[in-house]
Enzyme design. Sequence first.
Site, PDB file in Angstrom:
ATOM      1  N   ASN A  10       0.868  -1.182   0.000  1.00 16.24           N
ATOM      2  CA  ASN A  10       0.000   0.000   0.000  1.00 16.24           C
ATOM      3  C   ASN A  10       0.902   1.228   0.000  1.00 16.24           C
ATOM      4  O   ASN A  10       1.519   1.535   1.016  1.00 16.24           O
ATOM      5  CB  ASN A  10      -0.901  -0.022   1.247  1.00 16.24           C
ATOM      6  CG  ASN A  10      -1.725   1.250   1.391  1.00 16.24           C
ATOM      7  OD1 ASN A  10      -1.762   2.088   0.489  1.00 16.24           O
ATOM      8  ND2 ASN A  10      -2.376   1.404   2.543  1.00 16.24           N
ATOM      9  N   TRP A  11       0.965   1.882  -1.147  1.00 14.62           N
ATOM     10  CA  TRP A  11       1.877   3.031  -1.264  1.00 14.62           C
ATOM     11  C   TRP A  11       1.325   4.285  -0.602  1.00 14.62           C
ATOM     12  O   TRP A  11       2.026   5.284  -0.465  1.00 14.62           O
ATOM     13  CB  TRP A  11       2.170   3.303  -2.750  1.00 14.62           C
ATOM     14  CG  TRP A  11       3.152   2.331  -3.353  1.00 14.62           C
ATOM     15  CD1 TRP A  11       3.645   1.176  -2.790  1.00 14.62           C
ATOM     16  CD2 TRP A  11       3.778   2.434  -4.642  1.00 14.62           C
ATOM     17  NE1 TRP A  11       4.522   0.567  -3.651  1.00 14.62           N
ATOM     18  CE2 TRP A  11       4.625   1.307  -4.797  1.00 14.62           C
ATOM     19  CE3 TRP A  11       3.705   3.366  -5.680  1.00 14.62           C
ATOM     20  CZ2 TRP A  11       5.395   1.102  -5.943  1.00 14.62           C
ATOM     21  CZ3 TRP A  11       4.466   3.146  -6.833  1.00 14.62           C
ATOM     22  CH2 TRP A  11       5.306   2.030  -6.958  1.00 14.62           C
ATOM     23  N   LYS A  12       0.051   4.280  -0.234  1.00 15.12           N
ATOM     24  CA  LYS A  12      -0.581   5.471   0.363  1.00 15.12           C
ATOM     25  C   LYS A  12      -0.329   6.679  -0.552  1.00 15.12           C
ATOM     26  O   LYS A  12      -0.362   6.524  -1.770  1.00 15.12           O
ATOM     27  CB  LYS A  12      -0.072   5.673   1.791  1.00 15.12           C
ATOM     28  CG  LYS A  12      -0.221   4.391   2.621  1.00 15.12           C
ATOM     29  CD  LYS A  12       0.066   4.561   4.074  1.00 15.12           C
ATOM     30  CE  LYS A  12      -0.079   3.218   4.795  1.00 15.12           C
ATOM     31  NZ  LYS A  12       0.070   3.292   6.238  1.00 15.12           N
ATOM     32  N   HIS A  90      -9.405   1.213   5.043  1.00 11.80           N
ATOM     33  CA  HIS A  90      -8.109   1.389   5.717  1.00 11.80           C
ATOM     34  C   HIS A  90      -8.306   2.321   6.914  1.00 11.80           C
ATOM     35  O   HIS A  90      -9.115   3.257   6.858  1.00 11.80           O
ATOM     36  CB  HIS A  90      -7.079   1.966   4.747  1.00 11.80           C
ATOM     37  CG  HIS A  90      -5.694   1.915   5.302  1.00 11.80           C
ATOM     38  ND1 HIS A  90      -5.232   2.836   6.210  1.00 11.80           N
ATOM     39  CD2 HIS A  90      -4.687   1.020   5.108  1.00 11.80           C
ATOM     40  CE1 HIS A  90      -3.991   2.510   6.544  1.00 11.80           C
ATOM     41  NE2 HIS A  90      -3.636   1.415   5.888  1.00 11.80           N
ATOM     42  N   GLU A  92      -6.669   4.696   7.937  1.00  9.71           N
ATOM     43  CA  GLU A  92      -6.474   6.124   7.624  1.00  9.71           C
ATOM     44  C   GLU A  92      -7.736   6.713   6.994  1.00  9.71           C
ATOM     45  O   GLU A  92      -8.063   7.885   7.213  1.00  9.71           O
ATOM     46  CB  GLU A  92      -5.241   6.289   6.721  1.00  9.71           C
ATOM     47  CG  GLU A  92      -3.962   6.081   7.524  1.00  9.71           C
ATOM     48  CD  GLU A  92      -2.801   5.476   6.751  1.00  9.71           C
ATOM     49  OE1 GLU A  92      -2.799   5.524   5.516  1.00  9.71           O
ATOM     50  OE2 GLU A  92      -1.888   4.938   7.415  1.00  9.71           O
ATOM     51  N   GLU A 162      -5.038  -4.924  10.548  1.00 10.82           N
ATOM     52  CA  GLU A 162      -4.007  -3.909  10.725  1.00 10.82           C
ATOM     53  C   GLU A 162      -4.247  -3.155  12.029  1.00 10.82           C
ATOM     54  O   GLU A 162      -5.027  -2.195  12.056  1.00 10.82           O
ATOM     55  CB  GLU A 162      -4.044  -2.905   9.567  1.00 10.82           C
ATOM     56  CG  GLU A 162      -3.801  -3.506   8.211  1.00 10.82           C
ATOM     57  CD  GLU A 162      -3.267  -2.463   7.236  1.00 10.82           C
ATOM     58  OE1 GLU A 162      -2.128  -2.623   6.797  1.00 10.82           O
ATOM     59  OE2 GLU A 162      -3.969  -1.482   6.945  1.00 10.82           O
ATOM     60  N   GLY A 168       2.836   2.313  10.697  1.00 12.55           N
ATOM     61  CA  GLY A 168       3.760   3.441  10.540  1.00 12.55           C
ATOM     62  C   GLY A 168       4.516   3.798  11.799  1.00 12.55           C
ATOM     63  O   GLY A 168       5.152   4.849  11.871  1.00 12.55           O
ATOM     64  N   SER A 207       3.738  -2.152  10.136  1.00 13.03           N
ATOM     65  CA  SER A 207       5.193  -2.192  10.289  1.00 13.03           C
ATOM     66  C   SER A 207       5.808  -3.530   9.900  1.00 13.03           C
ATOM     67  O   SER A 207       6.797  -3.956  10.499  1.00 13.03           O
ATOM     68  CB  SER A 207       5.604  -1.796  11.714  1.00 13.03           C
ATOM     69  OG  SER A 207       5.223  -0.461  11.985  1.00 13.03           O
ATOM     70  N   GLY A 229       5.164   1.311   4.511  1.00 11.36           N
ATOM     71  CA  GLY A 229       6.473   1.930   4.284  1.00 11.36           C
ATOM     72  C   GLY A 229       7.455   1.037   3.535  1.00 11.36           C
ATOM     73  O   GLY A 229       8.128   1.484   2.596  1.00 11.36           O
TER      74      GLY A 229
HETATM   75  P1  13P Z   1       3.274   0.405   7.566  1.00 15.37           P
HETATM   76  O1  13P Z   1       3.763  -0.903   6.967  1.00 15.37           O
HETATM   77  O2  13P Z   1       4.006   1.599   7.057  1.00 15.37           O
HETATM   78  O3  13P Z   1       3.182   0.316   9.047  1.00 15.37           O
HETATM   79  O4  13P Z   1       1.772   0.606   7.034  1.00 15.37           O
HETATM   80  C1  13P Z   1       0.880  -0.438   7.149  1.00 15.37           C
HETATM   81  C2  13P Z   1      -0.342  -0.095   6.395  1.00 15.37           C
HETATM   82  O5  13P Z   1      -1.079   0.795   6.772  1.00 15.37           O
HETATM   83  C3  13P Z   1      -0.621  -0.850   5.162  1.00 15.37           C
HETATM   84  O6  13P Z   1      -1.916  -0.598   4.698  1.00 15.37           O
END
Ligand code: 13P
Length: 248
Positions: A10-12, A90, A92, A162, A168, A207, A229
Amino acid sequence: MSRVKIIAGNWKLNGNKALVDEFNHTFNQTTFEHVSVMIFPPALYVNEFNCEHLTIGVQNVSEQTSGAFTGELSVDMLNDMGITHTLIGHSERRDIYNETNELIAAKVAQAIAVNITPVLCIGESLETRNAGNVYQFIQSQLDSVIEVVGITGLAKCVIAYEPIWAIGTGVTASPEQAQEVHRFIRDYLGSIDEVVAESLSILYGGSVNAKTASELFVQPDIDGGLVGGASLKKEEFLTICHAANQRG
Ligand code: 13P
């Protein structure tokens, strides 16, 4: 029963054309026998991928079909452009954009109606965990989707657990902590439909990195990862894919 193993990046709101090109180049030369590799880049880049070993999806989709909804993408548009997968719910989106369980269920319904596979994200905050309400919280997130699409609808999703406190933060859930919740999800769904529960892929996200991947993927109910990430670093992402592939 052998379930589909998935590593999804997931590149966000990250990445650019150069990174897409790097991934095309690398993954055109690499295949994984036991793992399906997916990337969820910002929507603008989806059609810049030209690698048949990667499945490309979007990070969000509208609950609306068409009309005056500026900034949205519909499931029919995904179909039109050959996109088969979308993240939905998600944390977020839930936290920053106030997406509710009801809205998320409506998005899942839209997607499965046209055979788009939702990667349905669920997971608790640290506050919920510290209050001892993890299972209750996860169950209510699942229930709100099952109420709308039924267990047969949920069967068409991939689930991504998650925990918000692990996203993150560099704090990966321990393999035992993650396995415990994955087991709960499978047991709970199994209490409704055993066959569906056994066949659903449940990914861990939060993470995941090159160091933690192997010990997570060795857990019996962890069917791969949703990686943030570390999915922006080609070499590290490859290492994570290899770790899942080794599990077979
Ligand atoms: P990280 O791997 O950066 O913690 O993010 C996880 C995530 O939100 C994947 O959707």
